[in-house]
Motif scaffolding. Structure first.
Motif, PDB file in Angstrom:
ATOM      1  N   PHE A   1      -2.162   2.940  -7.334  1.00  0.00           N
ATOM      2  CA  PHE A   1      -2.036   4.161  -8.135  1.00  0.00           C
ATOM      3  C   PHE A   1      -1.276   3.968  -9.440  1.00  0.00           C
ATOM      4  N   GLY A   2      -0.782   2.750  -9.716  1.00  0.00           N
ATOM      5  CA  GLY A   2      -0.021   2.530 -10.940  1.00  0.00           C
ATOM      6  C   GLY A   2       1.410   3.025 -10.791  1.00  0.00           C
TER       7      GLY A   2
ATOM      8  N   PHE B   1       2.825  11.037  -1.507  1.00  0.00           N
ATOM      9  CA  PHE B   1       1.489  10.524  -1.840  1.00  0.00           C
ATOM     10  C   PHE B   1       0.416  11.073  -0.901  1.00  0.00           C
ATOM     11  N   VAL B   2       0.773  11.217   0.382  1.00  0.00           N
ATOM     12  CA  VAL B   2      -0.201  11.786   1.325  1.00  0.00           C
ATOM     13  C   VAL B   2      -0.512  13.225   0.917  1.00  0.00           C
ATOM     14  N   ALA B   3       0.524  13.965   0.487  1.00  0.00           N
ATOM     15  CA  ALA B   3       0.289  15.335   0.020  1.00  0.00           C
ATOM     16  C   ALA B   3      -0.668  15.332  -1.170  1.00  0.00           C
TER      17      ALA B   3
ATOM     18  N   MET C   1     -10.154  -2.092 -17.596  1.00  0.00           N
ATOM     19  CA  MET C   1      -8.764  -1.637 -17.459  1.00  0.00           C
ATOM     20  C   MET C   1      -8.479  -1.165 -16.033  1.00  0.00           C
ATOM     21  N   PRO C   2      -7.181  -1.244 -15.600  1.00  0.00           N
ATOM     22  CA  PRO C   2      -6.823  -0.737 -14.273  1.00  0.00           C
ATOM     23  C   PRO C   2      -7.173   0.754 -14.195  1.00  0.00           C
TER      24      PRO C   2
ATOM     25  N   LEU D   1       2.045  -1.994  -2.563  1.00  0.00           N
ATOM     26  CA  LEU D   1       0.637  -1.625  -2.354  1.00  0.00           C
ATOM     27  C   LEU D   1       0.312  -0.319  -3.058  1.00  0.00           C
ATOM     28  N   VAL D   2       1.218   0.655  -2.942  1.00  0.00           N
ATOM     29  CA  VAL D   2       0.964   1.946  -3.588  1.00  0.00           C
ATOM     30  C   VAL D   2       0.922   1.766  -5.101  1.00  0.00           C
TER      31      VAL D   2
END
Lengths: 407, 294
Positions: free
Chosen positions: B122-123, B56-58, A296-297, B117-118
């Motif tokens: 990260f979904g 996201f950087v935080a 899974m991802p 890409l993010v």
């Protein structure tokens, strides 16, 4: 001016992807196409995980049943036009079954196409109960959940437990309205009252503070969230910030495991929600989840919709195996008949059955999200608060207005 | 209880306050856009993605380096700003002589790529980020329950807006910048390195977006599409305020936050559209925007 960025790519994706992934035709090879949200807000609870769970079912059962099957996938971008295009191409090019399809508007369109072309549609991800109601079809099986079952599971249970006054925050489109309507009727049946509702523009809203303050001012005991995905997550995060949780209970009406994961237990603890599947329900669900987890991802545990893709595919393969692949390819309606006549049995949902209107029924569970202290680690999120038996969890067939079962 | 237009007065005050808070985000984001457009003449469609990158950087700083909110507030804008500098040097600077449309397409495309890409990494459903303990809790104002963190956002946004305005309107560097926008060749002739100034301006505009992203992380779901939801509204704010007008975008940001807040009480269904109605009216009556120069 509104530019839908994903729209710009829609044409390209819709035309090239399916061609590229379809291999040379092989007679009697069953073809399953997972059509889902690969790039939008529902990607995590459906998306690549749905495709992986479908593949898992094929890996485990195809050779055992003496049939050959392959799985392809595509992104419908939550747009009915994109989804319909891909579905038509797939069905015309020899795909036998379309699996998953979250987003109700896309699912309703594809159910119609499957019926026209006498192909099969195994829906797991869409919520509209119309799929087995006025829009039911002899070619469609609706596996995991629907708005009626979610509304009943959470709405009726909370009202019974003393939450007899409600305020809704509702996504202003068909799905949100249906969920609010269905939940309201259970609240009222249980002797409760709906004190108000705020319908917010979907999907342009990120700040819910205004609606939360309105909810607080209504003095309702329960805040019902008739929305999904990141909207639900935003509502809950901000409700905690504004102190709503001190005197209101929050009911996420369509929430899954993935939203709980993304909120973190600090924020999500105590929430009540209804799902038919959780990886840690029993030995069989644990065994299934551990089999798919490595693929899974982000090594996530499977969520309900993804498990639904597995369960539906297992049952389809069993029916096709019993009929023979050639007969299964020739007539999808006959396969659905066969599926309805056989008891279902898979690791994710246990035993169950598919009703004549296409509704798969199984028990549902009211879960309460654990506190950080109760949780033994990542993915250990739920306590079971109540169980709804299969026969009571879903809308009675007679009330659904499905033309297939009238008279 | 006193009522105004059928709405209890306390509820209305609460909504005005909430509008002001949302306005703070609009102001901060449109400020960065206005700075970039005013100085570089580039319509920065990557702004939403850069806002999201800030958040996201935080998150990454907290989870990989153990650096909390306060460090993120300082460092995330620098990190994302440096990324902006790189983007300007390698791509955007090549487009200054061409039509606006090329800059728009480039930044739009880069924004899509970053978001994709993010999302892959990260979904889509978001990541948890908590309110720092120093700013958690709430004040009971009598008419509503006001989280401390929201008050902090308004104050910080106001300070950032005033500081940016002062730098551009009242300092020597600001005057160079304004001069370089009017006549780059002349300013260059005085021995000032105009391309470097442009690069730094873009970096600063991007840093402002990332700064807003860090401010947003504890209250909004940190997910890849968090910027694209906000950015269309922010563009409307910039257009209403007058493209490139700094004061205009700040005042309009706060003002529209309040207008939107009131709409949410009287007719919530229209709250996403009301800003565009205002935009259409302003463009009809004052095509250059409220504070723009024709």
């Amino acid at each position: 001016m509104t530019i839908h960025r994903r729209g710009l790519l829609a044409g390209a994706a819709a035309t090239t992807l399916p061609f590229a992934t379809l291999r040379a035709q092989q007679a009697n090879m069953l073809r399953l196409g997972v059509l889902t949200d690969m790039s939008g807000p529902y990607r995590d609870p459906t998306g690549p995980g749905s495709a992986i769970c479908t593949q898992q079912a094929v890996m485990e059962f195809a050779s055992r049943l003496g049939i050959q099957a392959e799985v392809i996938q595509a992104d419908h971008q939550n747009r009915p036009d994109v989804g319909s295009n891909i579905a038509r191409q797939w069905y015309d090019q020899g795909v036998d079954v379309i699996v998953d399809v979250p987003t109700s508007s896309v699912a309703l369109a594809i159910s119609q196409i499957a019926r026209e072309k006498n192909k099969l549609f195994l829906n797991s991800g869409a919520a509209t109960s119309d799929l087995t109601g006025p829009a039911c079809s002899p070619n469609t099986v609706h596996w995991t959940y629907d708005t009626y079952m979610l509304a009943k599971g959470t709405g009726a249970a909370l009202t019974r437990a003393g939450g007899d006054s409600w305020f809704f925050i509702t996504a202003d489109y068909a799905f949100g309205h249906a969920l609010q309507r269905d939940t309201s009727s259970f609240v009222e049946q249980g002797g409760g009252r709906v004190l108000g509702a705020a319908r917010y523009p979907f999907p342009q809203t990120t700040d819910f503070s205004s609606y939360l303050v309105q909810a607080q001012a209504s003095r309702a005991k329960v805040l019902g969230l008739a929305n999904a995905g990141t909207d639900t997550a935003n509502c809950i995060k901000q409700a905690r910030e504004f102190g709503l949780t001190r005197n209101m209970r929050i009911a996420g009406l369509l929430m899954s495991f993935m939203e709980v994961h993304s909120l973190g237990l600090d924020t999500a603890q105590g929430l009540l929600l209804t799902e038919p599947f959780y990886w840690d329900l029993n030995d069989r669900t644990r065994a299934f989840s551990q089999r798919v987890q490595p693929r899974m991802p982000n090594r996530a545990m499977p969520a309900q919709v993804q498990a639904g893709c597995y369960g539906a595919t297992v049952h389809y393969l069993k029916a096709a195996g019993a009929m023979g692949a050639a007969a299964a390819k020739a007539d999808a309606r006959a396969v659905v008949e066969r599926m309805k006549s056989m008891e279902t049995d898979d690791d994710a949902f246990g035993t169950g059955r598919i009703r004549p209107d296409g509704r798969k029924i199984h028990p549902t569970y009211l879960f309460q999200v654990k506190t950080p202290r109760e949780s033994r680690g990542t993915w250990d999120y739920y306590n079971i608060a109540a169980t709804n038996p299969a026969e009571e969890a879903f809308r009675p067939m007679a009330e659904g207005n499905c033309p297939l079962v009238r008279g | 209880m006193d009522e105004i237009f059928g709405i209890p007065a306390p509820l209305l005050f609460g909504q005005l306050l909430l509008g002001l808070i949302n306005g703070a985000f609009y102001a901060l984001l449109s400020l960065g856009l206005a700075v970039i457009f005013g100085m570089l003449n580039v319509i920065n469609f990557t702004h939403g993605a850069q806002f999201m990158l800030g958040a996201f950087v935080a998150w990454a700083m907290l989870n990989f380096l153990g650096l909390g909110y306060w460090w993120a507030l300082l460092l995330a804008p620098i990190v994302v700003g440096l990324f902006g500098v790189l983007l300007e040097r390698t791509m955007i600077s090549k487009l200054y002589k061409l039509d606006h449309l090329y800059g728009l397409l480039l930044t739009f495309g880069v924004g899509l790529i970053i978001e994709g890409l993010v999302r892959n990494e990260f979904g889509s459903s978001g990541l948890p980020y908590r309110i720092p303990p120093e700013l958690s809790g709430a004040w009971d104002l009598g008419f509503m329950f006001m989280p401390v963190y929201r008050g902090w956002v308004v104050i910080v946004a106001l300070v950032a807006c005033i500081a940016t305005w002062l730098v551009i309107e009242r300092t020597r560097i600001g005057s160079y910048l304004r001069a370089a926008t009017e006549n780059p060749a002349l300013v260059q002739a005085f021995g000032i390195n105009v391309p470097r100034m442009m690069t730094l301006t873009y970096g600063a505009g991007v840093a402002l977006a990332a700064f807003a992203g860090v401010l947003a992380a504890p209250i909004y779901s940190v997910n890849p599409q968090m910027g694209s939801n906000l950015i269309i509204i922010v563009f409307a704010v910039v257009v209403i305020g007058g493209m490139g007008s700094i004061l205009g975008s700040v005042l309009t940001g706060f003002g529209l936050g309040i207008v939107e807040g009131l709409t949410k009480v009287f007719y919530p269904e229209a709250s996403a559209t009301v800003i565009f109605v205002v935009m259409a009216i302003v463009l009809l009556l004052r095509p250059a925007g409220l504070f723009g120069r024709a």
